[in-house]
Design a protein around this motif. Structure first.
Motif, PDB file in Angstrom:
ATOM      1  N   LEU A 105       0.836  -1.195   0.000  1.00  0.00           N
ATOM      2  CA  LEU A 105       0.000   0.000   0.000  1.00  0.00           C
ATOM      3  C   LEU A 105       0.880   1.258   0.000  1.00  0.00           C
ATOM      4  O   LEU A 105       0.615   2.210  -0.739  1.00  0.00           O
ATOM      5  CB  LEU A 105      -0.904  -0.020   1.233  1.00  0.00           C
ATOM      6  CG  LEU A 105      -2.205   0.782   1.179  1.00  0.00           C
ATOM      7  CD1 LEU A 105      -3.059   0.374  -0.006  1.00  0.00           C
ATOM      8  CD2 LEU A 105      -2.976   0.612   2.488  1.00  0.00           C
ATOM      9  N   HIS A 106       1.917   1.246   0.816  1.00  0.00           N
ATOM     10  CA  HIS A 106       2.862   2.368   0.821  1.00  0.00           C
ATOM     11  C   HIS A 106       3.523   2.516  -0.543  1.00  0.00           C
ATOM     12  O   HIS A 106       3.742   3.640  -1.027  1.00  0.00           O
ATOM     13  CB  HIS A 106       3.938   2.154   1.897  1.00  0.00           C
ATOM     14  CG  HIS A 106       3.396   2.038   3.275  1.00  0.00           C
ATOM     15  ND1 HIS A 106       3.994   1.275   4.261  1.00  0.00           N
ATOM     16  CD2 HIS A 106       2.286   2.576   3.850  1.00  0.00           C
ATOM     17  CE1 HIS A 106       3.299   1.362   5.377  1.00  0.00           C
ATOM     18  NE2 HIS A 106       2.252   2.136   5.150  1.00  0.00           N
ATOM     19  N   CYS A 107       3.835   1.384  -1.159  1.00  0.00           N
ATOM     20  CA  CYS A 107       4.427   1.398  -2.499  1.00  0.00           C
ATOM     21  C   CYS A 107       3.483   2.091  -3.487  1.00  0.00           C
ATOM     22  O   CYS A 107       3.922   2.867  -4.341  1.00  0.00           O
ATOM     23  CB  CYS A 107       4.714  -0.030  -2.935  1.00  0.00           C
ATOM     24  SG  CYS A 107       5.363  -0.203  -4.596  1.00  0.00           S
ATOM     25  N   GLY A 108       2.197   1.817  -3.357  1.00  0.00           N
ATOM     26  CA  GLY A 108       1.207   2.460  -4.224  1.00  0.00           C
ATOM     27  C   GLY A 108       1.187   3.971  -4.048  1.00  0.00           C
ATOM     28  O   GLY A 108       1.055   4.715  -5.014  1.00  0.00           O
ATOM     29  N   TYR A 109       1.352   4.428  -2.798  1.00  0.00           N
ATOM     30  CA  TYR A 109       1.403   5.874  -2.552  1.00  0.00           C
ATOM     31  C   TYR A 109       2.621   6.495  -3.226  1.00  0.00           C
ATOM     32  O   TYR A 109       2.526   7.565  -3.854  1.00  0.00           O
ATOM     33  CB  TYR A 109       1.468   6.173  -1.043  1.00  0.00           C
ATOM     34  CG  TYR A 109       0.350   5.600  -0.217  1.00  0.00           C
ATOM     35  CD1 TYR A 109      -0.880   5.272  -0.776  1.00  0.00           C
ATOM     36  CD2 TYR A 109       0.512   5.383   1.158  1.00  0.00           C
ATOM     37  CE1 TYR A 109      -1.903   4.745  -0.001  1.00  0.00           C
ATOM     38  CE2 TYR A 109      -0.508   4.864   1.936  1.00  0.00           C
ATOM     39  CZ  TYR A 109      -1.705   4.540   1.362  1.00  0.00           C
ATOM     40  OH  TYR A 109      -2.714   4.020   2.139  1.00  0.00           O
ATOM     41  N   HIS A 110       3.784   5.842  -3.070  1.00  0.00           N
ATOM     42  CA  HIS A 110       5.015   6.372  -3.669  1.00  0.00           C
ATOM     43  C   HIS A 110       4.899   6.416  -5.193  1.00  0.00           C
ATOM     44  O   HIS A 110       5.289   7.402  -5.834  1.00  0.00           O
ATOM     45  CB  HIS A 110       6.213   5.495  -3.284  1.00  0.00           C
ATOM     46  CG  HIS A 110       6.491   5.427  -1.820  1.00  0.00           C
ATOM     47  ND1 HIS A 110       6.338   6.497  -0.971  1.00  0.00           N
ATOM     48  CD2 HIS A 110       6.932   4.400  -1.041  1.00  0.00           C
ATOM     49  CE1 HIS A 110       6.663   6.133   0.272  1.00  0.00           C
ATOM     50  NE2 HIS A 110       7.030   4.870   0.244  1.00  0.00           N
TER      51      HIS A 110
ATOM     52  N   SER B  56       9.778   7.251   5.072  1.00  0.00           N
ATOM     53  CA  SER B  56       9.180   8.275   5.942  1.00  0.00           C
ATOM     54  C   SER B  56       8.146   9.122   5.215  1.00  0.00           C
ATOM     55  O   SER B  56       7.352   9.816   5.857  1.00  0.00           O
ATOM     56  CB  SER B  56      10.269   9.187   6.507  1.00  0.00           C
ATOM     57  OG  SER B  56      11.237   8.451   7.213  1.00  0.00           O
ATOM     58  N   LEU B  57       8.148   9.066   3.883  1.00  0.00           N
ATOM     59  CA  LEU B  57       7.232   9.887   3.093  1.00  0.00           C
ATOM     60  C   LEU B  57       5.874   9.232   2.857  1.00  0.00           C
ATOM     61  O   LEU B  57       5.022   9.803   2.175  1.00  0.00           O
ATOM     62  CB  LEU B  57       7.856  10.190   1.719  1.00  0.00           C
ATOM     63  CG  LEU B  57       9.177  10.972   1.711  1.00  0.00           C
ATOM     64  CD1 LEU B  57       9.722  11.060   0.284  1.00  0.00           C
ATOM     65  CD2 LEU B  57       8.973  12.358   2.287  1.00  0.00           C
ATOM     66  N   ARG B  58       5.656   8.047   3.402  1.00  0.00           N
ATOM     67  CA  ARG B  58       4.470   7.263   3.021  1.00  0.00           C
ATOM     68  C   ARG B  58       3.163   8.007   3.310  1.00  0.00           C
ATOM     69  O   ARG B  58       2.238   7.969   2.482  1.00  0.00           O
ATOM     70  CB  ARG B  58       4.486   5.891   3.705  1.00  0.00           C
ATOM     71  CG  ARG B  58       4.497   5.936   5.221  1.00  0.00           C
ATOM     72  CD  ARG B  58       4.892   4.567   5.798  1.00  0.00           C
ATOM     73  NE  ARG B  58       4.860   4.531   7.254  1.00  0.00           N
ATOM     74  CZ  ARG B  58       5.818   5.002   8.033  1.00  0.00           C
ATOM     75  NH1 ARG B  58       6.866   5.587   7.508  1.00  0.00           N
ATOM     76  NH2 ARG B  58       5.735   4.908   9.339  1.00  0.00           N
TER      77      ARG B  58
ATOM     78  N   LEU C 108       0.362   9.632   0.747  1.00  0.00           N
ATOM     79  CA  LEU C 108      -1.072   9.327   0.787  1.00  0.00           C
ATOM     80  C   LEU C 108      -1.872  10.624   0.611  1.00  0.00           C
ATOM     81  O   LEU C 108      -2.840  10.676  -0.162  1.00  0.00           O
ATOM     82  CB  LEU C 108      -1.431   8.662   2.108  1.00  0.00           C
ATOM     83  CG  LEU C 108      -2.943   8.502   2.389  1.00  0.00           C
ATOM     84  CD1 LEU C 108      -3.622   7.673   1.301  1.00  0.00           C
ATOM     85  CD2 LEU C 108      -3.165   7.882   3.766  1.00  0.00           C
ATOM     86  N   ILE C 109      -1.458  11.685   1.298  1.00  0.00           N
ATOM     87  CA  ILE C 109      -2.103  12.990   1.126  1.00  0.00           C
ATOM     88  C   ILE C 109      -1.934  13.464  -0.310  1.00  0.00           C
ATOM     89  O   ILE C 109      -2.848  14.024  -0.922  1.00  0.00           O
ATOM     90  CB  ILE C 109      -1.512  14.011   2.108  1.00  0.00           C
ATOM     91  CG1 ILE C 109      -1.796  13.575   3.549  1.00  0.00           C
ATOM     92  CG2 ILE C 109      -2.071  15.404   1.847  1.00  0.00           C
ATOM     93  CD1 ILE C 109      -1.095  14.418   4.601  1.00  0.00           C
ATOM     94  N   SER C 110      -0.743  13.214  -0.880  1.00  0.00           N
ATOM     95  CA  SER C 110      -0.469  13.585  -2.267  1.00  0.00           C
ATOM     96  C   SER C 110      -1.431  12.898  -3.229  1.00  0.00           C
ATOM     97  O   SER C 110      -1.912  13.512  -4.197  1.00  0.00           O
ATOM     98  CB  SER C 110       0.975  13.215  -2.616  1.00  0.00           C
ATOM     99  OG  SER C 110       1.216  13.301  -3.996  1.00  0.00           O
TER     100      SER C 110
ATOM    101  N   VAL D 191       9.894  16.240  -3.281  1.00  0.00           N
ATOM    102  CA  VAL D 191      10.625  15.484  -2.259  1.00  0.00           C
ATOM    103  C   VAL D 191      10.863  14.047  -2.722  1.00  0.00           C
ATOM    104  O   VAL D 191      11.944  13.481  -2.490  1.00  0.00           O
ATOM    105  CB  VAL D 191       9.849  15.499  -0.920  1.00  0.00           C
ATOM    106  CG1 VAL D 191      10.510  14.578   0.083  1.00  0.00           C
ATOM    107  CG2 VAL D 191       9.795  16.900  -0.356  1.00  0.00           C
ATOM    108  N   VAL D 192       9.874  13.445  -3.381  1.00  0.00           N
ATOM    109  CA  VAL D 192      10.049  12.083  -3.890  1.00  0.00           C
ATOM    110  C   VAL D 192      11.185  12.036  -4.910  1.00  0.00           C
ATOM    111  O   VAL D 192      12.054  11.146  -4.861  1.00  0.00           O
ATOM    112  CB  VAL D 192       8.736  11.564  -4.513  1.00  0.00           C
ATOM    113  CG1 VAL D 192       8.993  10.326  -5.370  1.00  0.00           C
ATOM    114  CG2 VAL D 192       7.732  11.225  -3.426  1.00  0.00           C
TER     115      VAL D 192
END
Length: 462
Positions: free
Chosen positions: A45-50, A187-189, A193-195, A336-337
């Motif tokens: 799920l975090h990968c999907g956000y990135h 740390s950006l996960r 998600l907000i992004s 940032v990414v």
């Protein structure tokens, strides 16, 4: 059934026990860049956000302009082809990474893949430099676009305001100085998600604004014809291809997959499904509605079409305000990414993997090096405020080879499919076609820059 005794401490220390956790040994051998920035702790799920933040960015607001250069049929067709090819290519990269991870050698960076698959030197002299230029160029582009969004918000409230674009670029850069200190990609996960929510929000505002403008008498007369000059039309086509490639571009799939906690098998595919669901909704809604509303009068960013020459809104003011505000906020996350590959290089160069991540030995160099990196990007964005041309050149020179050509070549070299198989020939055709487009697209982008050079001015207030 015989019970095997546990390995002795001596066997463990001597490496004779094959069941010693490989992750501990891998962590021990990592440099500071991979150890501190590419922490492998995330879920699919975090990968999907990135992935969503790295692909679904405000650069998609250039898609109506790309369609204006291609026309309806070719524009929508290539938009769909690019989606299918990049989804396919990113899955191929994931499969190659999973294959090497199962062999006990997990690759964390794009240049690691190139070195392992093509041989020494490829990562250092080809893939590494191209990835750095593309990702750092994206940071510059995001900083510039962030300044443009801030300027639009300012002009909406103060139409006769005297502040210049470069001032807003500097303000955005100062905000980036703070965000750049976030220690690791993982740390950006939650920021990403907000992004993800923000990209849906500004895409909805942009689509609504386009529909309003298209049905309003204030909008330009709809004209979908292409340039009558054959040379301009041909180069315009390849310029549009480069813009679309940039929009779908990622350039750091291995780094994103590196944030996944092992085992990684199948997690990237789930993340890509999340990402491309968002891609389908946002890319096609903005591209189609924007081109439908203004035709071949589409500007480099469709939001510019929502204002007249005197910066007065042609659609409801609050809609322009929200679209720019949401874009501005997401641009910070995107920038940032795209700083992460640069951060990996900086940490590897100045960090010490034997010292704790938050020790003075690592915090001070991190603070200084990342601050210098953001300051340089901000200065370049303020000096060269021509986002559309830079966007096209980055897409042609960087994203096309990284995201369209190399993944299929990596797969063919790693898995060696039969030369009679469909997969081999599909991959070969993709590699050849997009290699040709890389060359032609780069030429077209450079030509466009030369044509616009007469309008270039350092720190211009565009």
């Amino acid at each position: 059934m015989e019970t095997l005794p546990p390995p002795s401490l001596i066997e463990v220390l001597e490496g004779k026990d094959t069941k010693v956790p490989q992750e501990a040994q891998r962590q021990k051998n990592l440099d500071a860049g991979a150890l501190f920035v590419l922490k492998s702790k995330g879920s699919w799920l975090h990968c999907g956000y990135h992935l969503t933040t790295s692909i679904v960015a405000p650069a998609l607001l250039s898609l109506p302009y790309a369609l204006a250069l291609l026309g309806w049929a070719a524009g929508v067709t290539f938009l769909a082809i690019a989606a299918l090819v990049t989804f396919y290519s990113y899955n191929l990269i994931s499969l190659v990474l999973e294959h090497h991870a199962q062999l006990g050698h997990r690759q964390l960076r794009f240049r690691d893949m190139a070195n392992d698959i093509f041989g020494p030197g490829w990562g250092r002299y080809f893939v590494g430099p191209i990835q750095f230029l593309v990702c750092y160029g994206a940071v510059i582009g995001c900083t510039l676009l962030g300044g443009q969004c801030m300027k639009t918000l300012y002009l909406l409230s103060s139409p006769n305001g005297s502040m210049k674009l470069y001032e807003f670029v500097i303000y955005f850069g100062c905000f980036m100085l703070l965000l750049a200190q976030i220690p690791s990609f993982h740390s950006l996960r939650f920021i990403n998600l907000i992004s993800l929510i923000l990209c849906l929000a500004y895409s909805a505002c942009t689509t609504a604004g386009s529909i309003y403008l298209g049905n309003s008498s204030k909008g330009p007369e709809k004209d979908y014809s292409l340039s009558h000059n054959t040379q301009d039309r041909v180069f315009g086509i390849f310029n549009a291809v480069a813009i679309i490639a940039t929009t779908y571009g990622n350039g750091m799939i291995p780094e994103i997959q590196a944030t996944l906690a092992p085992p990684v098998k199948g997690k990237m595919f789930k993340g890509l499904l999340i990402c491309y669901a968002i891609v389908t909704v946002t890319f096609f809604s903005v591209a189609v509605s924007g081109y439908w509303a203004v035709g071949n009068q589409a500007q480099g960013l469709i939001l510019s079409n929502f204002l007249d020459d005197n910066n007065k809104p042609l659609v409801p003011k609050w809609l322009v305000f929200l679209a720019n505000l949401f874009s501005l906020l997401q641009l910070a996350a995107v920038a940032v990414v795209y700083l992460q590959p640069t951060n990996v290089v900086l940490e590897k160069t100045f960090g010490d993997p034997k010292s704790p991540q938050f020790s003075a030995r690592n915090v001070v160099p991190r603070l200084i090096s990342r601050s210098v990196s953001v300051t340089v990007a901000t200065t370049m964005a303020a000096m060269l405020p021509f986002f559309g041309d830079i966007n096209a050149l980055l897409g042609a020179f960087g994203f096309l080879p990284l995201d369209f050509v190399l993944p299929v070549v990596f797969f063919n070299v790693t898995f060696k499919p039969s030369k009679r198989s469909f997969v081999f020939w599909l991959n070969t055709i993709i590699a050849v076609v997009f290699s040709i487009l890389t060359v032609i697209g780069s030429v077209a982008a450079v030509r466009q820059i030369s044509l616009d050079a007469k309008d270039y001015k350092l720190f211009a207030n565009v």
